[in-house]
Write an enzyme that holds these catalytic residues in place. Sequence first.
Site, PDB file in Angstrom:
ATOM      1  N   TRP A  59       5.830 -40.473  10.985  1.00  0.00           N
ATOM      2  CA  TRP A  59       6.774 -39.355  11.026  1.00  0.00           C
ATOM      3  C   TRP A  59       7.670 -39.305   9.809  1.00  0.00           C
ATOM      4  CZ3 TRP A  59       5.094 -35.723  13.820  1.00  0.00           C
ATOM      5  CH2 TRP A  59       4.302 -36.024  14.935  1.00  0.00           C
ATOM      6  N   ASP A  82      15.951 -39.253  11.847  1.00  0.00           N
ATOM      7  CA  ASP A  82      15.131 -38.635  12.892  1.00  0.00           C
ATOM      8  C   ASP A  82      15.120 -39.598  14.064  1.00  0.00           C
ATOM      9  OD1 ASP A  82      13.149 -37.728  14.590  1.00  0.00           O
ATOM     10  OD2 ASP A  82      11.586 -37.600  13.056  1.00  0.00           O
ATOM     11  N   LYS A  86      11.337 -36.598  24.974  1.00  0.00           N
ATOM     12  CA  LYS A  86      11.184 -38.036  25.067  1.00  0.00           C
ATOM     13  C   LYS A  86      12.245 -38.575  26.031  1.00  0.00           C
ATOM     14  CE  LYS A  86       8.579 -37.718  21.196  1.00  0.00           C
ATOM     15  NZ  LYS A  86       8.219 -36.427  20.557  1.00  0.00           N
TER      16      LYS A  86
END
Length: 381
Positions: free
Chosen positions: A116, A184, A208
């Site tokens: 990511w 992030d 999540k």
Amino acid sequence: MPNRSLPLSAYTATMAPTKFNFSAGPALLPKEVLLEAQKGLVDYEGTGMSVMEMSHRSANYDKVHRHCIDMIRKVLDIPTNYHVLLLAGGATYQFSAIPFNLLGDGNAVYVNTGTWSKKASTEAKRLFGERIKVVSTPTFTLPKVEDIEIPENCKYVYVCDNETVHGVEWPSAPVFGDVPLVADMSSNLFSRRLDISKYGMIYGCAQKNFGPAGLTVAIIREDLVGAAHPMCPVLMTYKTHVAKTWPAERNQDSLYNTPPTLCIWITMLVMEWIDRCGGIDGIEKMNRDKAAMLYNYIDSSPFWTTFVEGEIRSQMNVVFKCTKDDVDRAEILDFFQERGMSSLKGHKSLVGSLRASIYNAMPKEGVECLIQAMKDFEAAH
């Protein structure tokens, strides 16, 4: 098929009505929240309509929106000089928005520790070329902060706080002097206590640890808002979302356009659930206990192994594999599925890997069931 001392069926427990979803995302939500949402889905508090049917300019929705932001502030203990933005779209949207808003006339450093952070740096570099400096580390490791060279006129350092694919997590905020840290936190926001003051910006997408997919929560220091690139699209511009938009005398963050109202309402319910669970400290203890249980078992078994060592192991995404080359991953996954445990397949980039995502809503019982299944599969082989 490998030889076994007993048939596999001898180790297959009777299916319990409870099933456990170990997906990396979208992932499970607290059942208590889902049941509460179910009650209000058709008629929210006697209004005769669902939250997702309400005008985002109405007084009824206004209460939901403001309470959601207030609860996020409470749960994370966010200082008053930070804005909380409720933005449509996933975290990938921010890969473009962040350099457009924060880079200004300077440079930025991106620390690549997995899938990511690499995606984020690739997009930033596509937009701004050599002004984006990339520091890459060996797989399943994190760099030492002192080894990262910060160029002059550096506007921010970017990290992915928890890499879901590789199971690597920063144990604490890496500090680079006065240079703002952008993180992030899509897969670990609301999972542990943070010192928000160490970050210039934090953002994370659902689902999540909060809300349905389609919402991103961004927490940004107020001095970083307002210097967007002139070509930055209006909806990517953070100042757009912190401006006084409606009504004129009130600061209605994130209401420039129609927000994802259903996602925001359920996020509000999740924040209330976290508060009832002992707040962020209570959630953090539960998460650390679950992760320790699973890692301790894997470390004690010659049959299973993890990819990551030490304090950088993710508390949210436990990435592991079988040590026996003659055991097919599909067989393992079928065994888990028969026992009510789904979505344990690792990312395609890690051949043969398994991944247990144990976010906030994963109960301790789910981890206990997984460990028992792993013990039973090991005994069968």
